[in-house]
Design an enzyme around this catalytic site. Structure first.
Site, PDB file in Angstrom:
ATOM      1  N   ARG A  33       0.774  -1.238   0.000  1.00  0.00           N
ATOM      2  CA  ARG A  33       0.000   0.000   0.000  1.00  0.00           C
ATOM      3  C   ARG A  33       0.806   1.290   0.000  1.00  0.00           C
ATOM      4  NH1 ARG A  33      -2.818  -3.959   2.069  1.00  0.00           N
ATOM      5  NH2 ARG A  33      -5.024  -4.083   1.532  1.00  0.00           N
ATOM      6  N   ILE A 104       3.742 -13.369   4.580  1.00  0.00           N
ATOM      7  CA  ILE A 104       3.632 -14.762   4.131  1.00  0.00           C
ATOM      8  C   ILE A 104       4.980 -15.325   3.700  1.00  0.00           C
ATOM      9  CG2 ILE A 104       1.217 -14.479   3.410  1.00  0.00           C
ATOM     10  CD1 ILE A 104       2.190 -14.201   0.513  1.00  0.00           C
ATOM     11  N   ASP A 105       6.071 -14.650   4.071  1.00  0.00           N
ATOM     12  CA  ASP A 105       7.389 -15.003   3.530  1.00  0.00           C
ATOM     13  C   ASP A 105       8.187 -15.992   4.369  1.00  0.00           C
ATOM     14  OD1 ASP A 105       8.526 -13.296   5.657  1.00  0.00           O
ATOM     15  OD2 ASP A 105       7.908 -11.631   4.388  1.00  0.00           O
ATOM     16  N   HIS A 120      -2.040 -14.635   7.464  1.00  0.00           N
ATOM     17  CA  HIS A 120      -2.371 -14.725   6.046  1.00  0.00           C
ATOM     18  C   HIS A 120      -1.721 -15.914   5.354  1.00  0.00           C
ATOM     19  CE1 HIS A 120      -3.175 -10.115   6.339  1.00  0.00           C
ATOM     20  NE2 HIS A 120      -4.217 -10.834   6.711  1.00  0.00           N
ATOM     21  N   CYS A 128      -2.641 -29.633  -2.504  1.00  0.00           N
ATOM     22  CA  CYS A 128      -3.465 -30.076  -3.629  1.00  0.00           C
ATOM     23  C   CYS A 128      -4.935 -29.891  -3.271  1.00  0.00           C
ATOM     24  CB  CYS A 128      -3.171 -31.545  -3.938  1.00  0.00           C
ATOM     25  SG  CYS A 128      -4.296 -32.260  -5.168  1.00  0.00           S
ATOM     26  N   CYS A 131      -6.528 -33.873  -3.261  1.00  0.00           N
ATOM     27  CA  CYS A 131      -6.197 -34.886  -2.241  1.00  0.00           C
ATOM     28  C   CYS A 131      -5.562 -34.292  -0.987  1.00  0.00           C
ATOM     29  CB  CYS A 131      -5.289 -35.958  -2.834  1.00  0.00           C
ATOM     30  SG  CYS A 131      -3.596 -35.393  -3.168  1.00  0.00           S
ATOM     31  N   SER A 192       0.513  -0.249   9.051  1.00  0.00           N
ATOM     32  CA  SER A 192      -0.314   0.953   9.171  1.00  0.00           C
ATOM     33  C   SER A 192      -1.642   0.653   9.852  1.00  0.00           C
ATOM     34  CB  SER A 192      -0.561   1.572   7.790  1.00  0.00           C
ATOM     35  OG  SER A 192      -1.087   0.587   6.904  1.00  0.00           O
ATOM     36  N   ASN A 214       6.562   2.379  13.462  1.00  0.00           N
ATOM     37  CA  ASN A 214       6.154   2.435  12.060  1.00  0.00           C
ATOM     38  C   ASN A 214       6.608   3.778  11.492  1.00  0.00           C
ATOM     39  OD1 ASN A 214       4.681   1.072   9.900  1.00  0.00           O
ATOM     40  ND2 ASN A 214       3.247   2.774  10.020  1.00  0.00           N
ATOM     41  N   ILE A 232      11.792  -0.369  11.698  1.00  0.00           N
ATOM     42  CA  ILE A 232      11.578  -1.374  12.725  1.00  0.00           C
ATOM     43  C   ILE A 232      12.875  -2.127  13.025  1.00  0.00           C
ATOM     44  CG2 ILE A 232      10.637  -2.938  10.955  1.00  0.00           C
ATOM     45  CD1 ILE A 232       9.699  -2.972  14.665  1.00  0.00           C
TER      46      ILE A 232
END
Length: 245
Positions: A33, A104-105, A120, A128, A131, A192, A214, A232
């Site tokens: 963002r 998500i890293d 997240h 999959c 299955c 934020s 921040n 940070i």
């Protein structure tokens, strides 16, 4: 400011860290963002990033989703920065009890943190649709086809990340609320606090010290006992350097 942060950490026994994209930007992973973020890039996409990263788009345009996902969402060569490494040190000395992240890293785990709640999901987990077999990120990256398929049943593999239109995992959400509600200090960094429902978790904090680190102001600034508008990684490293750990 750094002295005050050091003193708060020294006098805390149950610290929880809540982090956003600003934690990962210092590892050269773009955020979404900011003015230079993914949502403000000039590109030739036929859909917006928000639409591409939606549940509906994944199932209706799977190839286009994976083109974008592979190029913009996977940064497997990124390494933990000073923020990740500082938080790992805080966990090792027993002060930090949990990390709640919107990223998500997987860099918190790579830095050595164990109790990481990924709101997240993670690019490192993939499954999959047919299955439910799980696959690591390397399987996605090494797939000979744009859309990776299961080696067992040939079903389409989906990243275990929360897309737009999808709900957060109930267990992760509950554990996050529980951790925040028990913390005596909550450090919020690199976010934020505009993405809900994740940002709403701050309201469960009942402890003594809410610390916001921040580069820009947030809508929760009025609730904070300490606000530091800086990097940070730089901030945490400086505070820990004063603690001889």
């Amino acid at each position: 400011m750094i002295d005050k942060l050091k003193n708060i950490i020294n006098n805390s026994s149950n610290i929880v860290f809540f982090g956003g994209a600003g934690v990962s930007t210092e590892s050269d992973i773009p955020d979404f963002r900011s003015s230079k973020g993914l949502y403000n890039e000039k590109n030739n996409l036929f859909s917006s990033p928000e639409e591409i990263l939606s549940h509906t788009f994944f199932f209706n345009h799977t190839e286009e989703f994976y083109k974008f996902y592979r190029e913009k969402m996977i940064y497997s060569k990124a390494k933990p920065n000073d923020a990740h490494l500082s938080l790992s040190k805080l966990e090792k000395i027993g002060r930090l009890k949990a990390i709640i992240t919107q990223n998500i890293d997987g860099l918190h785990q790579e830095a050595g943190n164990n109790n990481v709640l990924e709101l997240h999901g993670s690019v490192h987990r993939n499954y999959c649709l047919q299955c439910k077999t799980f696959y690591p990120l390397s399987y996605i990256e090494e797939s000979s086809s744009l859309v990776p398929h299961c080696s067992k049943c040939d079903g389409v593999i989906k990243p275990d990340v929360v897309l737009y239109e999808e709900s957060l995992d109930d267990t992760t959400l509950y554990e996050s609320i529980n951790s925040i509600s028990k913390a005596d200090t909550l450090i919020v960094g690199g976010t934020s606090l505009v993405v809900y429902p994740a940002a709403g978790l701050i309201r469960y904090f009942k402890g003594k010290n809410l610390i916001l680190i921040n580069k820009a102001s947030t809508s929760y600034d009025h609730m904070a006992s300490l606000i530091i508008n800086d990097s940070i990684g730089k901030t945490l490293k400086s505070a820990l350097s004063l603690m001889d750990i």
